[in-house]
Design an enzyme around this catalytic site. Sequence first.
Site, short mmCIF file in Angstrom:
data_model
loop_
_atom_site.label_atom_id
_atom_site.label_comp_id
_atom_site.label_asym_id
_atom_site.label_seq_id
_atom_site.Cartn_x
_atom_site.Cartn_y
_atom_site.Cartn_z
N LYS A 171 2.12 4.76 1.59
CA LYS A 171 2.19 5.32 2.94
C LYS A 171 1.85 6.81 2.85
O LYS A 171 2.67 7.62 2.45
CB LYS A 171 3.58 5.12 3.53
N ASP A 211 1.10 10.57 3.59
CA ASP A 211 1.81 11.48 4.49
C ASP A 211 0.82 12.43 5.14
O ASP A 211 0.56 13.52 4.66
CB ASP A 211 2.87 12.25 3.68
N LYS A 257 10.48 3.51 3.41
CA LYS A 257 10.41 4.96 3.17
C LYS A 257 11.25 5.34 1.97
O LYS A 257 12.37 4.83 1.80
CB LYS A 257 10.93 5.70 4.39
N GLU A 317 0.86 -1.19 0.00
CA GLU A 317 0.00 0.00 0.00
C GLU A 317 0.88 1.23 0.00
O GLU A 317 2.04 1.15 0.37
CB GLU A 317 -0.78 0.08 1.33
N CYS A 360 9.99 46.66 4.90
CA CYS A 360 10.33 47.99 4.43
C CYS A 360 9.23 48.92 4.95
O CYS A 360 8.06 48.74 4.63
CB CYS A 360 10.37 48.02 2.91
N CYS A 417 7.28 53.11 -1.66
CA CYS A 417 7.94 51.92 -2.21
C CYS A 417 7.04 51.28 -3.29
O CYS A 417 5.91 50.88 -3.01
CB CYS A 417 8.23 50.96 -1.07
N CYS A 432 13.45 50.55 -2.77
CA CYS A 432 13.38 52.00 -2.56
C CYS A 432 14.49 52.54 -1.67
O CYS A 432 14.57 53.74 -1.44
CB CYS A 432 12.02 52.39 -1.99
N CYS A 437 15.94 48.55 1.75
CA CYS A 437 14.99 47.96 0.81
C CYS A 437 15.58 47.92 -0.60
O CYS A 437 16.04 48.95 -1.11
CB CYS A 437 13.69 48.77 0.82
N ARG A 485 -4.30 9.93 16.80
CA ARG A 485 -3.42 8.91 17.37
C ARG A 485 -2.88 9.37 18.72
O ARG A 485 -2.74 8.58 19.65
CB ARG A 485 -2.28 8.63 16.41
N TYR A 541 -6.61 2.26 6.42
CA TYR A 541 -5.55 1.25 6.22
C TYR A 541 -5.63 0.10 7.21
O TYR A 541 -4.81 -0.80 7.17
CB TYR A 541 -4.16 1.87 6.21
#
Length: 674
Positions: A119, A121, A318, A117, A430, A436, A415, A412, A140, A228
Site C-alpha cells: 500500500k 503512501d 495497515k 500488494e 536571533c 552571532c 550569543c 540566543c 482522486r 494498482y
Amino acid sequence: MIPSEIDPVYERIQLLRTELHRHNHRYYVEDRPVLTDQAFDALLRELEDLERAHPQWADDNSPTQRVGGAVTKKFNSVRHRVPMQSLANTYSREELDAFFDRVEGALPEEPVCYVGELKYDGIALSLHYAGGRLVRAVTRGDGVSGDEITANVRTIATVPLVLNGTSPESVEVRGEVFLPFAAFAALNNDRLEQDLEPFMNPRNAASGSLKLQYSAEVGKRGLAFMPYLLVGVEGVAAHASGFEQLKAWGFKVPNEEDHTLLVAHHRNEIYRFLDRWDADRAELPFGIDGAVIKVDATDQQRRLGSTAKAPRWAIAYKYKALAKTTRLEAVVYQVGRTGAVTPVAQLEPVLLAGTVVKRASLHNEDIIRSLDLHMGDTVWVEKGGEIIPKITAVEFGMRPNGALPVRFPESCPECGTPLVRQEGEAQHYCPNAIGCMPQRHGRVVHFLGRRALNLEGLGTETVQALLDRGLVQQPSDLYYLSESDWYLLPNFKEKSLQNVQLALEASKQVPFERVLFGLGIRHVGETVAKKMARHWGNINALAAADVESLQEADEVGPAIAESVRAFFSDQLNRVEVDRLRAAGLRMEIDGSHTVSNVLQGKSFVVSGVFTGYTRDGIKETIESYGGRVVGSVSAKVDFVVAGEGMGPAKKAKAESLGVQVITEVQFNQMLQNQ
Ligand code: IVH
C-alpha cells in the site's frame, strides 16, 4: 496535423519519438539503459529542434514533453466516469480473518485466489488513455470528481505517454503517485539551501508537487507512479493478469520476483506476506503504510460487489507506525544562517527500523508546548515517511517527580541576544546577524556555495579557521586578506594560496543573480534572486526600492519584500555590499544577453499560455529586448501580453486602467520593429 503524403521529416520525428519512448522505458521502468545519457540527449535535442521547426506536428505526448513547460493556472475539476472508491482498512488480524471468512462465505464451493500488494503512501491518480495515448490525468479529489493535472503527470518518468502494442480505444489505469525517499531527501536539501520550508514527509511533498503550476518544476521532483487497478477493460479475467497487461503496455508494476506482489491460494500465504513486509518495510526505497489484499478473479470481484464506500473484494491492512519509547535527555537549540532557532531533542539512543535514533526535531516552541514536554520525559518517537524521526507523544505516567517543563530560551544560546518571534510566525530568530557566530559562519558558507559564488574549494574547515582567528567576519573579508593572513592558517602552503587566489579571481565573473543569492537575504532563494536581478538590473535599484515596488517582480510577495527592505535598511549590510563591489564582484546583470533595445522603458505583464514561448521564455525575451516584466497589472504597466487562457478579470482590469492588451502575434511584431 498529420501530413497526407509521406513526409521524410515527419517520418523522422515519429521515429525519434518511438525510439525515445523506448529508451525512457528501458531506463526508468526496466532499469537497464542501452544508450548513454549523451546519446539519449542528442536524440532528444534533434527531436526538439525538429518540433520547433515544425510546430504543426506538435504532440502533447512527445518525449520532449517529459521535461514539462506547460503552465496550469487553475486545475479544472473533472468527474470520474467510475467513482474512485476508498478501501476498508484494518490493523487487526481478527478483522482480516473476518474479511477472508466473508469473502469465502459469499463464494461457497469455489476456490478463491488472493493478491497481496504494497500500500504505497502517496496520492491516488486516474490515467485515461484514448487510442493508446495519455489524454487525461485526474486526482482522486473527493472520489466523485478530482483535479485535472495532465501536464504535470506527463513529466513523471514511469507514466507511459503512449502505450506499447495494441490497446482498447479507451483505457483507465488507477494507481499511486509517490516520492521515493532519495528524491524526497534531495528535494528537502534543495529547499533548505534555498531558505524554503522543507516538506514534512514524502506524501505531502508528492501532493504539493502534483499541484505546482509549472510542470517543468514537477519534472525535477522525481515522482514515481505504481498502478494498482485497471478499470473496466474487457478480457482481463483476473487482477494479477491485469498487471501482465499493464507491464506489456509499458508500466512499471509490482512483481513476484522481488516479492512486492503475491498471488496466493490460501490466506496463510497472505499472512506471511504481511509479516515479511512489516519487518522489511524500512528497507524499501519508498514509503508504504500497509498492504492491500484483493480477490484475484474479476468475476468473483463483480459478484462480491461494493458497499457505498468501498469494494467488498479488497481490504487494506495497515501497519502500525514504526514507534518506540525512549527518554528525553536534553533539548539543544541550533541557530541557523538566517538566525532561525530550531529546538532538537537529544534522546537516549534507541533502535528504530534498523537505525539508531539519538535526535528528533521539535521544530518550534508551539510543538514543545503542545506535547507538554518535560525534561527526563519518556517519549514516543516515530518514523513515518520522514527522514528525521519525530516525537509524537509523552508517557505522562512515567514522568519523573519534579521534572521541569522544557522552556524555549528567551535569548540566543550562542550569543545571548534576546530572541524575537514575529507575529504569525512559529519560528524564533536571533536578530544579531553580524555578531552571532553560527550565523556568521553560515553566511560565509552560504556565500561560498556552488550555487552562489562557487568558492567551495575553500572548504568549511578553512572558513571555520578564518572565523576562529577573527580574520573573517563577513564574506567580503575574504577578498581583503593579505598573504600573511592566509599563512596564519594551519597547513596553508604556497599552493593553497594560489588555489584560493584563483578561486577568488574566478568568482568576480559570477553573474549578479548568484551574487545576490550569495548575500543570504532571508527568503531570497535562487529563483527569487534571479527574478529580482532581472527585474531591477542592478543592486542600487534594488536597494532603493520600497516594499510595494519590490513586489512588482515576479514571485516576490510581501514577506520577501519586507525581508529585502530590512536587509538594505541595515547600514552594515550596505557597507558589506559596497565592499563586495569594490572587490570586483558583479552588482549588475550582464548586458551581453541584450538583443536590442526596442522594448526599452516599456513594462509588461504576461498572462496565460503561449504557443511560441514557455512562460519563462517570453519573460526572458522581453528583458533581452530591453523591457521590464512586472507581476501584476497596474496603471504603470504599458502592455499585457495575453496568451491562451488569460482570465477575463485580468483583461477587464487592464482595459479599465487603459493598459494595452496585445496578442502573442502583436508582441512578435513589436520585436521586429527595429
Ligand atoms: S486499490 C477500489 N491498491 O490507498 C480499490 N489502493 O486507502 C482501489 N493505495 O485511494 C484502491 N496502494 O490511493 C489499492 N496497492 C494498492 C494501493 C492503494 C495505495 C491507496 C489508494 C486508495 C487508498 C485507499
